[in-house]
Design a protein around this motif. Structure first.
Motif, short mmCIF file in Angstrom:
data_model
loop_
_atom_site.label_atom_id
_atom_site.label_comp_id
_atom_site.label_asym_id
_atom_site.label_seq_id
_atom_site.Cartn_x
_atom_site.Cartn_y
_atom_site.Cartn_z
N ASP A 309 0.75 -1.18 0.10
CA ASP A 309 0.16 0.03 -0.09
C ASP A 309 0.84 1.32 -0.21
O ASP A 309 0.23 2.29 0.06
N PHE A 310 2.12 1.22 -0.37
CA PHE A 310 2.95 2.29 -0.58
C PHE A 310 2.59 3.28 -1.85
O PHE A 310 3.12 3.01 -2.66
N HIS A 311 1.41 4.04 -1.64
CA HIS A 311 0.93 4.70 -2.71
C HIS A 311 2.04 5.56 -3.36
O HIS A 311 1.96 5.73 -4.56
N LEU A 355 -5.92 4.34 -3.22
CA LEU A 355 -5.45 4.21 -2.11
C LEU A 355 -5.55 5.44 -1.11
O LEU A 355 -5.66 5.67 -0.13
N LYS A 356 -5.27 6.79 -1.97
CA LYS A 356 -5.46 8.16 -1.65
C LYS A 356 -5.97 9.03 -2.39
O LYS A 356 -5.54 9.98 -3.27
N PRO A 357 -7.40 8.71 -2.32
CA PRO A 357 -8.21 9.60 -3.43
C PRO A 357 -8.47 10.98 -3.05
O PRO A 357 -8.64 11.73 -3.96
N ASN A 358 -7.85 11.49 -1.79
CA ASN A 358 -7.87 13.00 -1.71
C ASN A 358 -6.76 13.50 -2.17
O ASN A 358 -6.28 14.99 -1.97
N TYR A 359 -5.51 12.96 -2.75
CA TYR A 359 -4.39 13.61 -3.31
C TYR A 359 -4.89 14.11 -4.63
O TYR A 359 -4.70 13.37 -5.42
N ILE A 490 -6.26 -2.89 -2.18
CA ILE A 490 -7.32 -1.72 -2.47
C ILE A 490 -8.60 -2.22 -1.52
O ILE A 490 -9.00 -1.66 -0.72
N PHE A 491 -8.80 -3.68 -1.75
CA PHE A 491 -9.92 -4.46 -1.18
C PHE A 491 -9.62 -4.25 0.28
O PHE A 491 -10.46 -3.97 1.17
N ALA A 492 -8.61 -4.65 0.82
CA ALA A 492 -8.04 -4.62 2.07
C ALA A 492 -8.03 -3.48 2.91
O ALA A 492 -8.33 -3.53 4.30
N ARG A 493 -7.74 -2.27 2.20
CA ARG A 493 -7.68 -1.10 2.72
C ARG A 493 -9.32 -0.45 2.97
O ARG A 493 -9.57 0.62 3.18
N GLY A 494 -10.33 -1.38 2.23
CA GLY A 494 -11.57 -0.66 2.21
C GLY A 494 -11.87 0.38 1.14
O GLY A 494 -12.77 1.19 1.13
N ARG A 495 -10.82 0.23 0.10
CA ARG A 495 -11.12 1.41 -0.94
C ARG A 495 -11.49 0.75 -2.33
O ARG A 495 -11.48 1.37 -3.27
N SER A 496 -12.39 -0.23 -2.30
CA SER A 496 -12.74 -0.96 -3.65
C SER A 496 -13.79 0.00 -4.13
O SER A 496 -13.89 -0.08 -5.34
#
Length: 505
Positions: A309-311, A355-359, A490-496
């Motif tokens: 998850d190292f975006h 993973l970082k939609p606010n960036y 992405i699924f494991a981080r709840g971002r699917s």
């Protein structure tokens, strides 16, 4: 495409990138311990002993798999507060006092850009005096030099652009302190890593000049040393790759191959994990036929493999592949597909955004590359699959067909849904299709198993047991490995849902 992101870790504030046109959200302060997002500086130590920088912080969120800490206390007996004797002569003491005055004058000249910055600078000034006091008591304390360097480096970040304070002078002084810390303790990973960041910041101020070239070379050497001391650091691998990329953009074309060969020659000395990651990149293409960035991308992929998850490394790899696609389009190099580079670039940028939609940087890049995805899927390609629920079927029963990957599953496409020119004639349209739900995945890996049909094996362990697929070659399997791992992460981080929005519109 925005400039790749350098990771700022192991010192004040958050791990963040230096971007072209980055909003404030991209540039929080950096921290003395490795962390991923945000940290606030507070004075949290007691008594008269020197403070380690981590003692000036609270609420640290240590990055997964990192383990880097600010230097403090004893390290194998070197530089402890009660160390006997000193290597300093009277002349050295006079030089130390002179350097101390210069450094303190620079720190005291920093005013900060706002009240928070001024408050932060008062803390840094207080800490610097404590570290100077520690060095006066024990001139062989690497931790005191290291933490003093951190103060100078963070003060440089706190410089008001409208003031007369010199950011470059502060970074230069920080580099001197890092040099002394590593002389006293050659295994101090933190010092090499942050020293490299300080040198890289000085190089950025000089554009594409000869002086900048020399500074990038120094930064690369320090990142390389940091990786040697801690090859399990995705941050150091990421920044090492960026340093090589920056250097390759400055030097003349005839010198790029020397940079590449030097990087190759040093890989074996680091670790098996890093070497294997590098060899996967090199084996994927005739690397002497393309420009240097492809060879620099192995650091980013190695960083991703260490931390899925190292975006920033994910995004950086996407930018490198996009650059390769552009170069390939301009040069028309034979045997190299620009569309494949574009498609791969879009996968990594989409994953970073998910993973970082606010960036904002990732959002902008995604708008540029989204159309290069095989929408409404993330990846489409050909794999050889056994009959469903028959992993050990005879080779003759395995069939090559098209597969699609989205945010929910890896799915075999039926023969009737494939283009007639690409649909193998022997596909049994009546057989049950091969399907793996992302939520069921436990792990994904390449495998070489003689029981599988010829080709490159792909093993996907699920909660229901292992599943096997075969790609045409090992070059193809790498892109499938990364895509499946990223979708699962992405699924494991709840971002699917974010990824679903990207590929379905």
């Amino acid at each position: 495409m925005k400039e790749p992101a350098q990771v700022r870790t192991a010192r004040g504030g958050a791990a963040d990138g230096v971007e072209v046109g980055v909003e404030e959200e991209e540039e929080p302060p950096r921290s003395a311990t490795v962390k991923q997002e945000e940290a606030n500086a507070v004075l949290g130590a007691e008594g008269s002993r020197p403070f380690a920088m981590r003692e000036l912080k609270e609420d640290h969120e240590v990055a997964a798999g990192s383990g880097v800490k600010a230097a403090s206390g004893e390290r194998n007996g070197v530089g402890s507060a009660d160390a006997q004797g000193s290597s300093y002569s009277q002349e050295s003491m006079q030089q130390f006092s002179s350097h101390h005055d210069v450094a303190m004058d620079l720190i005291n000249s920093v005013t900060g850009v706002d009240e928070e910055g001024r408050s932060r600078q008062r803390i840094l000034s207080f800490a610097a005096k404590r570290y100077i006091s520690a060095i006066e008591r024990n001139h062989d304390d690497p931790d005191a030099y290291y933490n003093w360097a951190l103060v100078l480096q963070e003060s440089a970040d706190n410089v008001d652009p409208n003031s007369s304070s010199s950011k470059d002078a502060l970074l230069e002084e920080a580099c001197k302190k890092y040099a002394e810390a590593t002389r006293l303790c050659p295994t101090l990973y933190d010092a090499y890593y942050n020293w490299a960041i300080a040198i890289a910041d000085r190089a950025k101020m000089r554009g594409r000049t000869k002086e900048a070239e020399e500074l990038w070379k120094q930064a690369i050497l320090n990142y390389e040393k940091a990786v040697q001391l801690n090859w399990n650091s995705p941050q150091a691998l990421n920044n090492w790759g960026l340093g090589l990329q920056e250097l390759s953009a400055i030097v003349p074309a005839r010198e790029k191959q020397t940079i590449i060969k030097t990087a190759i020659s040093k890989v074996d000395a680091i670790s098996i994990t890093v070497r294997e990651s590098f060899l996967m990149i090199v084996s994927s293409i005739n690397y002497w036929a393309v420009d240097a960035p492809l060879l620099m991308s192995w650091q980013f992929r190695a960083a991703i493999q260490l931390q899925f998850d190292f975006h920033r490394a994910i995004y950086n790899l996407g930018t490198v592949l996009y650059g390769l696609a552009e170069d390939t389009m301009r040069s028309g190099k034979p045997g190299v597909s620009a569309s494949e580079f574009y498609s791969q670039s879009a996968i990594y940028v989409a994953a970073a955004h998910a993973l970082k939609p606010n960036y904002s940087v990732y959002r902008s890049a995604l708008r540029l590359v989204r159309s290069m995805l095989p929408l409404p899927y993330l990846k489409v390609g050909y794999l050889i699959a056994p009959p469903e629920n028959s992993a050990i079927a005879p080779h003759k029963e395995w069939e090559r067909s098209q597969f699609v990957l989205n945010h929910e599953e890896l799915q075999q496409v039926s023969a009737s849904d494939q283009p007639p020119s690409q649909s193998p004639g022997h596909v049994d349209s009546g057989r049950k299709l091969f399907r793996i739900v992302v939520a069921d995945i436990v792990s994904v890996s390449a495998c070489a198993d003689l029981t599988l049909p010829p080709g490159a094996g792909l093993r996907i362990d699920t909660i229901h047991g292992p599943r096997f697929l075969v790609a045409d070659n090992w070059e193809t399997i790498d892109s499938w490995l990364d895509a499946i791992r990223l979708v699962y992460t992405i699924f494991a981080r709840g971002r699917s849902d974010v990824l679903a929005g990207i590929i379905t519109g």
